[in-house]
Scaffold this motif. Structure first.
Motif, PDB file in Angstrom:
ATOM      1  N   SER A   1      33.002  44.562  38.917  1.00 58.16           N
ATOM      2  CA  SER A   1      33.740  43.294  38.910  1.00 58.16           C
ATOM      3  C   SER A   1      34.048  42.831  40.327  1.00 58.16           C
ATOM      4  O   SER A   1      34.062  43.631  41.276  1.00 58.16           O
ATOM      5  N   ILE A   2      34.340  41.511  40.430  1.00 55.64           N
ATOM      6  CA  ILE A   2      34.798  40.938  41.691  1.00 55.64           C
ATOM      7  C   ILE A   2      35.976  40.013  41.385  1.00 55.64           C
ATOM      8  O   ILE A   2      35.956  39.268  40.408  1.00 55.64           O
ATOM      9  N   SER A   3      37.015  40.109  42.183  1.00 49.75           N
ATOM     10  CA  SER A   3      38.211  39.273  42.010  1.00 49.75           C
ATOM     11  C   SER A   3      38.527  38.633  43.357  1.00 49.75           C
ATOM     12  O   SER A   3      38.809  39.328  44.329  1.00 49.75           O
ATOM     13  N   ASN A   4      38.460  37.300  43.403  1.00 53.95           N
ATOM     14  CA  ASN A   4      38.637  36.568  44.657  1.00 53.95           C
ATOM     15  C   ASN A   4      39.938  35.776  44.604  1.00 53.95           C
ATOM     16  O   ASN A   4      40.071  34.828  43.829  1.00 53.95           O
ATOM     17  N   MET A   5      40.908  36.187  45.416  1.00 51.28           N
ATOM     18  CA  MET A   5      42.170  35.454  45.514  1.00 51.28           C
ATOM     19  C   MET A   5      42.323  34.785  46.870  1.00 51.28           C
ATOM     20  O   MET A   5      43.406  34.334  47.247  1.00 51.28           O
ATOM     21  N   GLY A   6      41.219  34.714  47.589  1.00 52.61           N
ATOM     22  CA  GLY A   6      41.240  34.085  48.908  1.00 52.61           C
ATOM     23  C   GLY A   6      41.616  32.626  48.849  1.00 52.61           C
ATOM     24  O   GLY A   6      42.326  32.115  49.729  1.00 52.61           O
ATOM     25  N   MET A   7      41.153  31.923  47.777  1.00 52.20           N
ATOM     26  CA  MET A   7      41.469  30.496  47.668  1.00 52.20           C
ATOM     27  C   MET A   7      42.955  30.247  47.438  1.00 52.20           C
ATOM     28  O   MET A   7      43.430  29.123  47.586  1.00 52.20           O
ATOM     29  N   MET A   8      43.691  31.296  47.096  1.00 52.38           N
ATOM     30  CA  MET A   8      45.141  31.188  46.920  1.00 52.38           C
ATOM     31  C   MET A   8      45.903  31.605  48.170  1.00 52.38           C
ATOM     32  O   MET A   8      47.131  31.712  48.142  1.00 52.38           O
ATOM     33  N   GLY A   9      45.158  31.885  49.249  1.00 50.85           N
ATOM     34  CA  GLY A   9      45.803  32.240  50.502  1.00 50.85           C
ATOM     35  C   GLY A   9      46.180  33.697  50.626  1.00 50.85           C
ATOM     36  O   GLY A   9      46.862  34.081  51.577  1.00 50.85           O
ATOM     37  N   ILE A  10      45.728  34.532  49.681  1.00 59.45           N
ATOM     38  CA  ILE A  10      46.049  35.963  49.735  1.00 59.45           C
ATOM     39  C   ILE A  10      45.144  36.639  50.762  1.00 59.45           C
ATOM     40  O   ILE A  10      43.911  36.568  50.664  1.00 59.45           O
ATOM     41  N   LYS A  11      45.742  37.290  51.737  1.00 64.26           N
ATOM     42  CA  LYS A  11      44.974  37.886  52.831  1.00 64.26           C
ATOM     43  C   LYS A  11      44.262  39.162  52.395  1.00 64.26           C
ATOM     44  O   LYS A  11      43.103  39.394  52.733  1.00 64.26           O
ATOM     45  N   GLN A  12      44.958  40.005  51.647  1.00 62.25           N
ATOM     46  CA  GLN A  12      44.386  41.275  51.214  1.00 62.25           C
ATOM     47  C   GLN A  12      45.144  41.772  49.988  1.00 62.25           C
ATOM     48  O   GLN A  12      46.355  41.586  49.878  1.00 62.25           O
ATOM     49  N   PHE A  13      44.434  42.405  49.051  1.00 64.58           N
ATOM     50  CA  PHE A  13      45.089  42.997  47.880  1.00 64.58           C
ATOM     51  C   PHE A  13      44.174  44.070  47.299  1.00 64.58           C
ATOM     52  O   PHE A  13      43.006  44.185  47.684  1.00 64.58           O
ATOM     53  N   THR A  14      44.716  44.868  46.392  1.00 63.66           N
ATOM     54  CA  THR A  14      43.919  45.851  45.662  1.00 63.66           C
ATOM     55  C   THR A  14      43.877  45.445  44.200  1.00 63.66           C
ATOM     56  O   THR A  14      44.867  44.959  43.659  1.00 63.66           O
ATOM     57  N   ALA A  15      42.737  45.635  43.567  1.00 62.26           N
ATOM     58  CA  ALA A  15      42.545  45.245  42.179  1.00 62.26           C
ATOM     59  C   ALA A  15      42.480  46.484  41.288  1.00 62.26           C
ATOM     60  O   ALA A  15      42.063  47.558  41.722  1.00 62.26           O
ATOM     61  N   VAL A  16      42.887  46.304  40.023  1.00 58.72           N
ATOM     62  CA  VAL A  16      42.815  47.391  39.043  1.00 58.72           C
ATOM     63  C   VAL A  16      41.423  47.386  38.429  1.00 58.72           C
ATOM     64  O   VAL A  16      40.900  46.334  38.046  1.00 58.72           O
ATOM     65  N   ILE A  17      40.816  48.564  38.337  1.00 56.46           N
ATOM     66  CA  ILE A  17      39.461  48.690  37.786  1.00 56.46           C
ATOM     67  C   ILE A  17      39.437  48.171  36.349  1.00 56.46           C
ATOM     68  O   ILE A  17      40.359  48.408  35.565  1.00 56.46           O
ATOM     69  N   ASN A  18      38.361  47.451  36.025  1.00 56.77           N
ATOM     70  CA  ASN A  18      38.163  46.872  34.698  1.00 56.77           C
ATOM     71  C   ASN A  18      37.397  47.873  33.832  1.00 56.77           C
ATOM     72  O   ASN A  18      36.173  47.944  33.921  1.00 56.77           O
ATOM     73  N   PRO A  19      38.080  48.670  32.995  1.00 57.66           N
ATOM     74  CA  PRO A  19      37.379  49.712  32.245  1.00 57.66           C
ATOM     75  C   PRO A  19      36.379  49.103  31.251  1.00 57.66           C
ATOM     76  O   PRO A  19      36.623  48.013  30.735  1.00 57.66           O
ATOM     77  N   PRO A  20      35.232  49.767  31.026  1.00 59.62           N
ATOM     78  CA  PRO A  20      34.864  51.118  31.479  1.00 59.62           C
ATOM     79  C   PRO A  20      34.102  51.125  32.807  1.00 59.62           C
ATOM     80  O   PRO A  20      33.421  52.110  33.111  1.00 59.62           O
ATOM     81  N   GLN A  21      34.177  50.052  33.575  1.00 62.43           N
ATOM     82  CA  GLN A  21      33.496  50.012  34.870  1.00 62.43           C
ATOM     83  C   GLN A  21      34.153  50.990  35.841  1.00 62.43           C
ATOM     84  O   GLN A  21      35.262  51.486  35.592  1.00 62.43           O
ATOM     85  N   SER A  22      33.467  51.235  36.952  1.00 63.22           N
ATOM     86  CA  SER A  22      33.993  52.155  37.967  1.00 63.22           C
ATOM     87  C   SER A  22      34.253  51.484  39.306  1.00 63.22           C
ATOM     88  O   SER A  22      34.765  52.133  40.225  1.00 63.22           O
ATOM     89  N   THR A  23      33.897  50.197  39.441  1.00 62.50           N
ATOM     90  CA  THR A  23      34.008  49.509  40.731  1.00 62.50           C
ATOM     91  C   THR A  23      34.524  48.090  40.542  1.00 62.50           C
ATOM     92  O   THR A  23      34.074  47.384  39.637  1.00 62.50           O
ATOM     93  N   ILE A  24      35.464  47.685  41.397  1.00 61.30           N
ATOM     94  CA  ILE A  24      35.902  46.292  41.458  1.00 61.30           C
ATOM     95  C   ILE A  24      36.174  45.957  42.922  1.00 61.30           C
ATOM     96  O   ILE A  24      36.729  46.776  43.665  1.00 61.30           O
ATOM     97  N   LEU A  25      35.772  44.750  43.317  1.00 57.12           N
ATOM     98  CA  LEU A  25      35.939  44.295  44.694  1.00 57.12           C
ATOM     99  C   LEU A  25      36.998  43.208  44.740  1.00 57.12           C
ATOM    100  O   LEU A  25      36.937  42.241  43.977  1.00 57.12           O
ATOM    101  N   ALA A  26      38.010  43.389  45.612  1.00 58.12           N
ATOM    102  CA  ALA A  26      39.082  42.401  45.787  1.00 58.12           C
ATOM    103  C   ALA A  26      38.846  41.651  47.090  1.00 58.12           C
ATOM    104  O   ALA A  26      38.790  42.254  48.163  1.00 58.12           O
TER     105      ALA A  26
END
Length: 440
Positions: A358-383
């Motif tokens: 998964s990929i989660s982009n909050m840059g358009m909301m002005g968020i500089k950096q964050f950590t995302a919760v993995i979307n099960p049953p996947q093993s990788t998500i990019l914030a």
């Protein structure tokens, strides 16, 4: 026999749903393929089609009902040779049988003097029930209203004196009488109090009555989000890895791409290019394109990237299939279509269930950096954080200003080692900073 219409399972994991809206009424004729209702699952609102032909005899579950179990009878369909009004009348739920008296109570009752039975009342020659409700089929009622016929003055020719379509058609139009207004009780004039939600004991224990508040029921979507993310944090040991990525070359290539695609009406976003970069990186580092299954590890040979989309009351993750193999314009078209239908609640289950990362982009909301919760049953998500101007050491060693974003990968440490996660982040960074590699 009437045909039972049951609550459908609109996805492999669906156990219950909300009957959001009926698009048919009792007495309506339906054919195979007609849309009868809208069913709200935990992620989307889907249309429910008729499979058989017939007439809606009775709707047994009203619209707006939540928590309807899969397989519950929600309506009855009268067949070709059946009277829908009879189906509606005979399909009323049976009253529970009276409980047999206990021996001690029966003995006491036998000693009590028995009163004479009350004389049976004569059968009324009317089409109204004891409550004053006219016994008529839904179709007859609608037809009477359209023709201006006073249905209360008609004699029914249907079963039990029920008024049916033929009775209304034989009546003279324009005979409807204005109904007298119902008497208003004294306490009816008082303003109604706002509806309250029946709270669970756990909610009541947390509530601070001193603070003005409202209590609302959780939607099916919010319950699912809470359950899945709790499961993810409890079961999957998360490891987080962050890299800073320079965006200048990617932004420049995007401008050229959009100028070339303008005549086709296609506009590629930064997020579309990041989806492509992640898809390519997952193929380069297959150890991150996996699912931990307890005793086995599932390895995927294609990168299907789930994209987090915020919608009213929740979050959904439509999937860009084959993100590594699609062109940037194809990804742009796919994300536009999926995002639009996600916000309308029109996605099919296979369009948001599954995916390999998964990929989660909050840059358009002005968020500089964050950590995302993995979307099960996947093993990788990019914030993905916001791109911003930062001081940057240029390749020649001089200090300059560059457009930089922070990207943080969350990995399930049961399946992905830290070194493998680091290789994925390095591959992703390489594709973003040298974007021609994505289209080569």
């Amino acid at each position: 026999m009437p045909i039972e219409i049951k609550m459908p399972a609109l996805s492999p994991t669906m156990e219950e749903g909300k009957l959001a809206k009926w698009l048919v009424k009792e007495g309506d004729a339906v054919s195979s393929g007609d849309i009868m209702a809208e069913i709200e699952t935990d992620k989307a609102t889907m249309e429910f089609e008729a499979v058989d032909e017939g007439t809606i005899g009775k709707i047994t579950v009203s619209e707006g009902t939540e928590g309807v179990k899969v397989g519950t009878v929600i309506a009855l369909l009268a067949g070709e040779d059946e009277d829908a009004s009879v189906v509606a009348e005979t399909s009323a739920p049976e009253k529970p049988k009276a409980e047999a008296p206990k021996p001690e109570k029966a003995a006491e009752e036998s000693k009590a003097p028995k009163s004479a039975p009350a004389p049976a009342p004569a059968a009324p020659q009317t089409t109204s029930s004891k409550e004053g409700r006219v016994i008529a089929s839904p179709l007859a009622k609608r037809l009477a209203a359209a023709k201006g016929v006073d249905i209360e003055g008609l004699t029914g020719s249907g079963p039990g004196g029920r008024i049916v379509k033929a009775d209304v058609e034989a009546a003279q139009p324009g005979t409807a009488k204005p109904k007298a207004a119902a008497p208003v009780a004294a306490n009816d004039a008082a303003p109604a109090k706002p509806a309250t939600v029946e709270m669970a004991d756990e909610t009541r224990a947390l509530l601070d009555d001193r603070i003005p508040h409202t209590v609302e029921k959780l939607s099916g979507m919010r319950k699912t989000i809470a359950r899945r993310l709790t499961q993810s944090m409890q079961e999957a040991p998360h490891i987080y890895l962050t890299v800073d990525v320079r965006l200048d070359k990617l932004m420049s290539m995007r401008a050229e791409l959009n100028a070339a695609l303008a005549k086709q009406g296609v506009k590629v976003s930064v997020n579309d290019m990041l989806i492509k970069a992640l898809g390519k990186a997952l193929i380069d580092v297959p150890d991150c394109n996996v699912t931990f299954a307890g005793n086995e590890l599932i390895r995927y040979e294609r990168a299907d990237v789930s994209v987090a989309v915020s919608i009213p009351n929740g979050l959904i993750t439509p999937i860009v299939q084959d993100a590594n193999g699609k062109s940037l314009s194809q990804i742009a078209n796919a994300t536009k279509d999926l995002g639009k239908r996600a916000k309308e609640g029109k996605l099919k289950p296979e369009e948001y269930q599954g995916g390999t990362a998964s990929i989660s982009n909050m840059g358009m909301m002005g968020i500089k950096q964050f950590t995302a919760v993995i979307n099960p049953p996947q093993s990788t998500i990019l914030a993905i954080g916001a791109g911003e101007k930062r001081p940057w050491v240029m390749p020649d060693g001089s200090l300059g200003v560059a457009t930089v974003m922070s990207a943080t990968g969350s990995f399930d440490h049961r399946a992905v080692d830290g070194a493998d996660g680091a290789r994925l982040m390095a591959a992703f960074k390489e594709y973003v900073e040298s974007p021609l590699g994505m289209v080569a």
